[in-house]
Design an enzyme around this catalytic site. Structure first.
Site, PDB file in Angstrom:
ATOM      1  N   HIS A   1       1.668  -5.828  13.720  1.00  0.00           N
ATOM      2  CA  HIS A   1       1.032  -4.582  14.150  1.00  0.00           C
ATOM      3  C   HIS A   1      -0.470  -4.702  14.016  1.00  0.00           C
ATOM      4  O   HIS A   1      -0.982  -5.430  13.161  1.00  0.00           O
ATOM      5  CB  HIS A   1       1.540  -3.396  13.322  1.00  0.00           C
ATOM      6  CG  HIS A   1       1.502  -3.641  11.846  1.00  0.00           C
ATOM      7  ND1 HIS A   1       2.468  -4.376  11.187  1.00  0.00           N
ATOM      8  CD2 HIS A   1       0.610  -3.270  10.906  1.00  0.00           C
ATOM      9  CE1 HIS A   1       2.171  -4.429   9.899  1.00  0.00           C
ATOM     10  NE2 HIS A   1       1.040  -3.780   9.711  1.00  0.00           N
ATOM     11  N   MET A   2      -1.160  -3.955  14.878  1.00  0.00           N
ATOM     12  CA  MET A   2      -2.620  -3.876  14.825  1.00  0.00           C
ATOM     13  C   MET A   2      -2.996  -2.512  14.249  1.00  0.00           C
ATOM     14  O   MET A   2      -2.487  -1.487  14.700  1.00  0.00           O
ATOM     15  CB  MET A   2      -3.176  -4.033  16.241  1.00  0.00           C
ATOM     16  CG  MET A   2      -4.669  -3.828  16.356  1.00  0.00           C
ATOM     17  SD  MET A   2      -5.182  -3.947  18.093  1.00  0.00           S
ATOM     18  CE  MET A   2      -5.257  -5.726  18.290  1.00  0.00           C
TER      19      MET A   2
ATOM     20  N   ARG B   1       0.582   7.142  14.329  1.00  0.00           N
ATOM     21  CA  ARG B   1      -0.334   7.303  13.200  1.00  0.00           C
ATOM     22  C   ARG B   1       0.251   6.672  11.941  1.00  0.00           C
ATOM     23  O   ARG B   1       1.449   6.815  11.671  1.00  0.00           O
ATOM     24  CB  ARG B   1      -0.614   8.786  12.936  1.00  0.00           C
ATOM     25  CG  ARG B   1      -1.475   9.404  14.003  1.00  0.00           C
ATOM     26  CD  ARG B   1      -2.049  10.739  13.559  1.00  0.00           C
ATOM     27  NE  ARG B   1      -2.614  11.439  14.695  1.00  0.00           N
ATOM     28  CZ  ARG B   1      -3.831  11.190  15.199  1.00  0.00           C
ATOM     29  NH1 ARG B   1      -4.608  10.285  14.630  1.00  0.00           N
ATOM     30  NH2 ARG B   1      -4.260  11.864  16.248  1.00  0.00           N
ATOM     31  N   ASP B   2      -0.620   5.995  11.181  1.00  0.00           N
ATOM     32  CA  ASP B   2      -0.204   5.425   9.902  1.00  0.00           C
ATOM     33  C   ASP B   2       0.146   6.560   8.937  1.00  0.00           C
ATOM     34  O   ASP B   2      -0.551   7.572   8.853  1.00  0.00           O
ATOM     35  CB  ASP B   2      -1.326   4.555   9.323  1.00  0.00           C
ATOM     36  CG  ASP B   2      -0.826   3.650   8.215  1.00  0.00           C
ATOM     37  OD1 ASP B   2      -0.787   2.425   8.419  1.00  0.00           O
ATOM     38  OD2 ASP B   2      -0.458   4.173   7.127  1.00  0.00           O
ATOM     39  N   ILE B   3       1.226   6.394   8.225  1.00  0.00           N
ATOM     40  CA  ILE B   3       1.710   7.453   7.325  1.00  0.00           C
ATOM     41  C   ILE B   3       0.809   7.620   6.098  1.00  0.00           C
ATOM     42  O   ILE B   3       0.770   8.689   5.499  1.00  0.00           O
ATOM     43  CB  ILE B   3       3.184   7.163   6.920  1.00  0.00           C
ATOM     44  CG1 ILE B   3       3.900   8.430   6.511  1.00  0.00           C
ATOM     45  CG2 ILE B   3       3.284   6.074   5.864  1.00  0.00           C
ATOM     46  CD1 ILE B   3       5.414   8.300   6.469  1.00  0.00           C
TER      47      ILE B   3
ATOM     48  N   GLU C   1       2.505  -5.774   4.700  1.00  0.00           N
ATOM     49  CA  GLU C   1       3.617  -5.091   4.010  1.00  0.00           C
ATOM     50  C   GLU C   1       4.832  -4.954   4.910  1.00  0.00           C
ATOM     51  O   GLU C   1       5.966  -5.029   4.434  1.00  0.00           O
ATOM     52  CB  GLU C   1       3.171  -3.697   3.548  1.00  0.00           C
ATOM     53  CG  GLU C   1       2.127  -3.717   2.449  1.00  0.00           C
ATOM     54  CD  GLU C   1       1.529  -2.347   2.196  1.00  0.00           C
ATOM     55  OE1 GLU C   1       1.968  -1.365   2.820  1.00  0.00           O
ATOM     56  OE2 GLU C   1       0.603  -2.276   1.364  1.00  0.00           O
ATOM     57  N   VAL C   2       4.607  -4.696   6.188  1.00  0.00           N
ATOM     58  CA  VAL C   2       5.707  -4.503   7.131  1.00  0.00           C
ATOM     59  C   VAL C   2       5.754  -5.715   8.060  1.00  0.00           C
ATOM     60  O   VAL C   2       4.775  -6.001   8.767  1.00  0.00           O
ATOM     61  CB  VAL C   2       5.525  -3.198   7.939  1.00  0.00           C
ATOM     62  CG1 VAL C   2       6.658  -3.047   8.944  1.00  0.00           C
ATOM     63  CG2 VAL C   2       5.462  -1.989   7.003  1.00  0.00           C
TER      64      VAL C   2
ATOM     65  N   ASN D   1      -2.866  -8.005   9.728  1.00  0.00           N
ATOM     66  CA  ASN D   1      -2.620  -8.753   8.500  1.00  0.00           C
ATOM     67  C   ASN D   1      -1.459  -9.726   8.710  1.00  0.00           C
ATOM     68  O   ASN D   1      -0.501  -9.407   9.413  1.00  0.00           O
ATOM     69  CB  ASN D   1      -2.270  -7.793   7.363  1.00  0.00           C
ATOM     70  CG  ASN D   1      -3.423  -6.869   7.010  1.00  0.00           C
ATOM     71  OD1 ASN D   1      -4.570  -7.316   6.966  1.00  0.00           O
ATOM     72  ND2 ASN D   1      -3.149  -5.605   6.776  1.00  0.00           N
TER      73      ASN D   1
HETATM   74  P1  AMP Z   1       0.384  -3.855   6.663  1.00  0.00           P
HETATM   75  O1  AMP Z   1      -0.044  -3.841   5.223  1.00  0.00           O
HETATM   76  O2  AMP Z   1      -0.635  -4.462   7.586  1.00  0.00           O
HETATM   77  O3  AMP Z   1       1.757  -4.450   6.839  1.00  0.00           O
HETATM   78  O4  AMP Z   1       0.455  -2.336   7.100  1.00  0.00           O
HETATM   79  C1  AMP Z   1       1.636  -1.589   7.095  1.00  0.00           C
HETATM   80  C2  AMP Z   1       1.236  -0.152   7.331  1.00  0.00           C
HETATM   81  O5  AMP Z   1       2.383   0.575   7.742  1.00  0.00           O
HETATM   82  C3  AMP Z   1       0.664   0.565   6.112  1.00  0.00           C
HETATM   83  O6  AMP Z   1      -0.673   1.001   6.383  1.00  0.00           O
HETATM   84  C4  AMP Z   1       1.628   1.732   5.890  1.00  0.00           C
HETATM   85  O7  AMP Z   1       0.973   2.902   5.473  1.00  0.00           O
HETATM   86  C5  AMP Z   1       2.252   1.894   7.264  1.00  0.00           C
HETATM   87  N1  AMP Z   1       3.579   2.478   7.307  1.00  0.00           N
HETATM   88  C6  AMP Z   1       4.662   2.118   6.572  1.00  0.00           C
HETATM   89  N2  AMP Z   1       5.713   2.887   6.902  1.00  0.00           N
HETATM   90  C7  AMP Z   1       5.296   3.735   7.876  1.00  0.00           C
HETATM   91  C8  AMP Z   1       5.910   4.773   8.620  1.00  0.00           C
HETATM   92  N3  AMP Z   1       7.209   5.093   8.456  1.00  0.00           N
HETATM   93  N4  AMP Z   1       5.183   5.445   9.548  1.00  0.00           N
HETATM   94  C9  AMP Z   1       3.884   5.129   9.729  1.00  0.00           C
HETATM   95  N5  AMP Z   1       3.236   4.165   9.053  1.00  0.00           N
HETATM   96  C10 AMP Z   1       3.927   3.476   8.137  1.00  0.00           C
END
Ligand code: AMP
Length: 117
Positions: free
Chosen positions: A101-102, A30-32, A96-97, A88
């Protein structure tokens, strides 16, 4: 060589996350910061930083992202109403990460696909 992110630690279960599915190729959790009632991230276990770094060696894992997304959507009860899958890429994509990821988003109407510029 791409830099590891927090997602590698989640995959190895070194830090906590709400993991809903894991196999030898992908992990879903799950997204945090959920942007919808259902917001799950599905990631290849092997670090691929962005879509721009994808090679043929990743095809099996990236195909698995879709089968796991469909399975989780059914399990979460959002399949019949529908949902959105988002990947993204880099700055303009809003990534952001930097571990590909999907996003699986659903549980409410999600509005326009892209915010007006
Ligand atoms: P993106 O902007 O596509 O890179 O999405 C990165 C996503 O990772 C965001 O929706 C964040 O809320 C999520 N995220 C970042 N750190 C964590 C974490 N430790 N556990 C779960 N989701 C995370």
């Amino acid at each position: 060589m791409a830099q590891e992110t927090i997602f590698s630690k989640i995959i190895r279960r070194e830090i906590p996350a709400d993991i809903l599915y894991q196999d030898e190729l992908v992990t879903a959790f799950r997204d945090i910061h959920p942007r919808a009632p259902t917001h799950i991230l599905i990631v290849p276990n092997r670090l691929v930083a962005t879509v721009d770094d994808v090679t043929e060696a990743d095809e099996l894992a990236l195909g698995r992202l879709f089968t796991v997304a469909a399975r989780l959507a059914r399990e979460q009860g959002i399949a019949s109403d529908g949902y959105r899958l988002i990947v993204n890429c880099r700055e303009h994509g809003g990534q952001e990460v930097y571990h590909l990821h999907m996003h699986l988003l659903g549980g409410r109407p999600l509005g326009a696909m892209v915010a007006r510029g």
